[in-house]
Design a protein around this motif. Structure first.
Motif, short mmCIF file in Angstrom:
data_model
loop_
_atom_site.label_atom_id
_atom_site.label_comp_id
_atom_site.label_asym_id
_atom_site.label_seq_id
_atom_site.Cartn_x
_atom_site.Cartn_y
_atom_site.Cartn_z
N GLN A 75 -8.05 26.45 -33.80
CA GLN A 75 -8.35 27.27 -34.96
C GLN A 75 -9.14 26.44 -35.95
OE1 GLN A 75 -7.56 30.62 -35.28
NE2 GLN A 75 -8.96 30.52 -37.03
N ASN A 76 -10.32 26.91 -36.30
CA ASN A 76 -11.22 26.25 -37.24
C ASN A 76 -11.50 24.81 -36.80
OD1 ASN A 76 -12.94 25.92 -39.37
ND2 ASN A 76 -11.39 26.07 -40.96
N ALA A 77 -10.98 23.80 -37.48
CA ALA A 77 -11.28 22.40 -37.12
C ALA A 77 -10.12 21.72 -36.43
CB ALA A 77 -11.66 21.63 -38.37
N GLU A 78 -9.12 22.47 -36.00
CA GLU A 78 -7.94 21.90 -35.36
C GLU A 78 -7.80 22.46 -33.94
OE1 GLU A 78 -4.53 21.47 -38.60
OE2 GLU A 78 -5.54 23.41 -38.74
N LEU A 79 -7.27 21.62 -33.05
CA LEU A 79 -6.91 22.12 -31.73
C LEU A 79 -5.64 21.43 -31.27
CD1 LEU A 79 -7.80 19.82 -29.36
CD2 LEU A 79 -10.07 20.65 -29.98
N TRP A 80 -4.94 22.09 -30.35
CA TRP A 80 -3.67 21.61 -29.82
C TRP A 80 -3.74 21.57 -28.30
CZ3 TRP A 80 -4.43 24.59 -34.00
CH2 TRP A 80 -3.82 24.23 -35.20
N ASP A 81 -3.18 20.50 -27.72
CA ASP A 81 -3.17 20.43 -26.26
C ASP A 81 -1.91 21.11 -25.74
OD1 ASP A 81 -1.02 18.64 -26.41
OD2 ASP A 81 -2.21 16.89 -25.85
N VAL A 82 -1.76 21.12 -24.41
CA VAL A 82 -0.65 21.86 -23.79
C VAL A 82 0.70 21.22 -24.06
CG1 VAL A 82 -2.04 22.91 -21.99
CG2 VAL A 82 -1.04 20.64 -21.62
#
Length: 431
Positions: A30-37
Motif C-alpha cells: 500500500q502506497n510506499a509500504e509492502l509486506w512479505d508473506v
C-alpha cells in the motif's frame, strides 16, 4: 509458503538470467509500504524501478481499472478500437513538450516504445543509422540492447546486435566528460564512423537511468538539438524512467528550452500496469504504413484506464511539486552525510530523481562494494534501495511521490544510519 520455500521453488522453476534482488516475496502493498508473506514490513524506495510514482494501489487507479474491468478487458485496438485509447493519445499529445501537432501510439513496454520510435525515425527519414550514448539503457530487446551503452549484464552473450548503431560519451562531471567533450565526440563519429546524412536519430535520456542518474546539462541538450537541425536528424527523448512527475515536471524535457521530435514513455505512465507510448510530430508518426505499428496487447484498455487516472492524480495531488519537496529533503540529508561518509562524492538529480555516488577515499576509484554494503544493510532494516551506474557505484532513489511524511522520514533515518554504519565498517577494515 515461507520465504525459504519460495526461494527453492523460484530457483528450480525460473532461469538465473532473470536476476532477483530480494530474498523474500511480497504478500501485499500500500502506497510506499509492502509486506512479505512472513509479515515483515518494508519501505519501498525502488517503486518497481520508477513505475509507482503514484504508489502501490492508489485508490483512484484501482477504481479506474475496476470500472474498465466491468466493461471489457481486451479487443486488440487494431481490431476493435475504443475511445479511451484516443483520449489518452489526445492527453499525451497536449502534454508532451513541443509547439507542433503531435500523434501518439501506445504499446506495452518501454523497450517496445524505443523500438517503435526507431522504426518511426527510420521510416520518416529513410535513413538507417542511430546514435546513442555510453551509459544509456534503452531495453533488453535486440535493438534496445544495441542502443544500450552498458555491456554487463545486458549484452553479455546476446550478440550480434543490429548494425548502424553508434555510441558517444554522455556528459558526466564524475567521469570527467564535459558537454563540449560529448558534442565533439558526435562530430568525431561523423568524420570517422558514419555520414551524418545516414543518421535517422539521436536518442538520449534527459536523465540517464541505469547509467547513474546523470542529468543531461542544458547546453548539451541544446547542442543535440542544433546538431539534429543541422543534419536533418531526429531527436528522440527516452522518458521511460524520467516521466510522470519524477523530476519535478510531468516530463523531464520540460526543464529544457528545446524539444525532442519523438518522446518515449512507460514505467509510471500507468501506475503499475504494462503500458508505453510514443508521441511525436504528426508528420513523423504518420510515416509508417498501416499495420507497421501496433501489437496485440498494445494500449490494453485496463492499462489505459490506469494511465488516465494516474495523470489526474499527478495533477490533482500536485505530485510534480511534491517531487521537488521530497527531493530537496533527501539531498539535504545526503549533503550533511558527506562529513561522516567520505565515500560519498556526489549528490545529484532533479526533483525526486536523486542519485548518491560513492568512491574509495584512498584510491578515488568507484566503490561498488561500499554501495552493495549500504544496500544490504538497508534491506536488513526494511528499506528497499536500488543501485545503478556503469561502475555500480551509485544508489538511486525512486520512492513513490505519494509517500507519507512519516514514512519518508523513517526511510531517511534508516538510510543515514546504514550509510554511517557502512562507512564505520570500512574504516575499521582499513585500520
Amino acid at each position: 509458503m515461507n520465504n525459504s520455500e519460495f526461494i527453492q521453488r523460484k530457483e528450480a522453476a525460473t532461469p538465473r538470467g532473470v536476476g532477483v534482488m530480494c530474498r523474500f516475496h511480497i504478500d501485499r502493498a500500500q502506497n510506499a509500504e509492502l509486506w512479505d508473506v512472513e509479515g515483515n514490513r518494508y519501505l519501498d524506495f525502488a517503486a518497481g524501478i520508477a513505475v509507482l510514482n503514484t504508489g502501490h494501489r492508489h485508490p483512484r487507479v484501482i477504481n479506474a481499472v475496476r470500472e474498465q474491468l466491468d466493461r471489457f478487458m481486451h479487443t486488440c485496438y487494431q481490431v476493435v478500437p475504443y475511445a479511451s485509447y484516443v483520449e489518452l493519445a489526445e492527453t499525451l499529445n497536449a502534454r508532451v513538450p513541443g509547439d507542433f501537432d503531435k500523434k501518439t501510439a501506445l504499446f506495452s513496454t518501454g523497450a517496445e516504445a524505443v523500438e517503435n520510435a526507431i522504426k518511426v525515425a527510420r521510416a520518416a527519414t529513410g535513413r538507417p543509422a542511430v546514435i546513442a550514448f555510453g551509459g544509456s539503457f534503452h531495453g533488453r530487446t535486440m535493438m534496445g540492447m544495441a542502443l544500450t551503452g552498458k555491456v554487463a549484464p545486458y549484452k553479455l552473450g546476446f550478440g550480434p546486435f543490429p548494425s548502424e548503431v553508434f555510441h558517444a560519451p554522455f556528459p558526466s562531471a564524475s567521469a570527467g566528460v564535459s558537454t563540449d567533450d560529448a558534442l565533439a565526440a558526435i562530430h568525431a563519429l561523423f568524420k570517422m564512423d558514419v555520414d551524418p546524412q545516414r543518421v535517422a536519430a539521436i536518442i538520449f535520456e534527459p536523465v540517464q537511468g541505469e547509467g547513474g542518474f546523470n542529468p543531461a546539462p542544458a547546453d548539451f541538450v541544446r547542442g543535440l538539438r542544433a546538431i539534429c537541425d543541422q543534419y536533418g536528424i531526429l531527436l528522440i527523448a527516452d522518458e521511460v524512467q524520467t516521466g510522470f512527475a519524477r523530476t519535478g515536471k510531468l516530463l523531464a524535457m520540460e526543464h529544457h528550452d528545446v524539444c525532442a521530435d519523438i518522446t518515449t514513455m512507460a514505467k509510471s505512465l500507468a501506475g503499475g500496469f504494462p503500458l508505453s507510448a510514443v508521441t511525436g510530430r504528426k508528420d513523423l508518426m504518420d510515416a509508417a504504413a498501416p499495420g507497421g505499428l501496433g501489437g496485440t496487447y498494445a494500449g490494453n484498455p485496463l492499462a489505459v484506464a490506469a494511465a488516465l487516472a494516474v495523470i489526474r492524480v499527478i495533477d490533482e495531488e500536485r505530485l510534480c511539486e511534491r517531487a521537488i519537496v521530497l527531493g530537496d529533503r533527501l539531498k539535504a540529508h545526503l549533503h550533511a552525510l558527506r562529513e561522516t561518509v567520505p565515500q560519498l562524492i556526489d549528490v545529484r538529480g532533479p526533483g525526486a530523481m536523486i542519485a548518491a555516488e560513492f568512491s574509495d577515499p584512498q584510491t578515488r576509484k568507484p566503490d561498488a562494494a561500499f554501495v552493495k554494503r549500504v544496500q544490504t544493510l538497508a534491506l536488513e532494516r526494511g528499506l528497499i534501495l536500488l543501485t545503478c551506474g556503469v561502475n555500480a557505484n551509485v544508489i538511486r532513489f525512486l520512492f513513490p511521490l505519494t509517500i507519507g511524511d512519516a514514512q519518508f522520514a523513517e526511510g531517511i533515518e534508516n538510510l543515514v544510519d546504514v550509510m554511517r554504519e557502512a562507512a564505520t565498517q570500512r574504516q575499521a577494515l582499513v585500520v
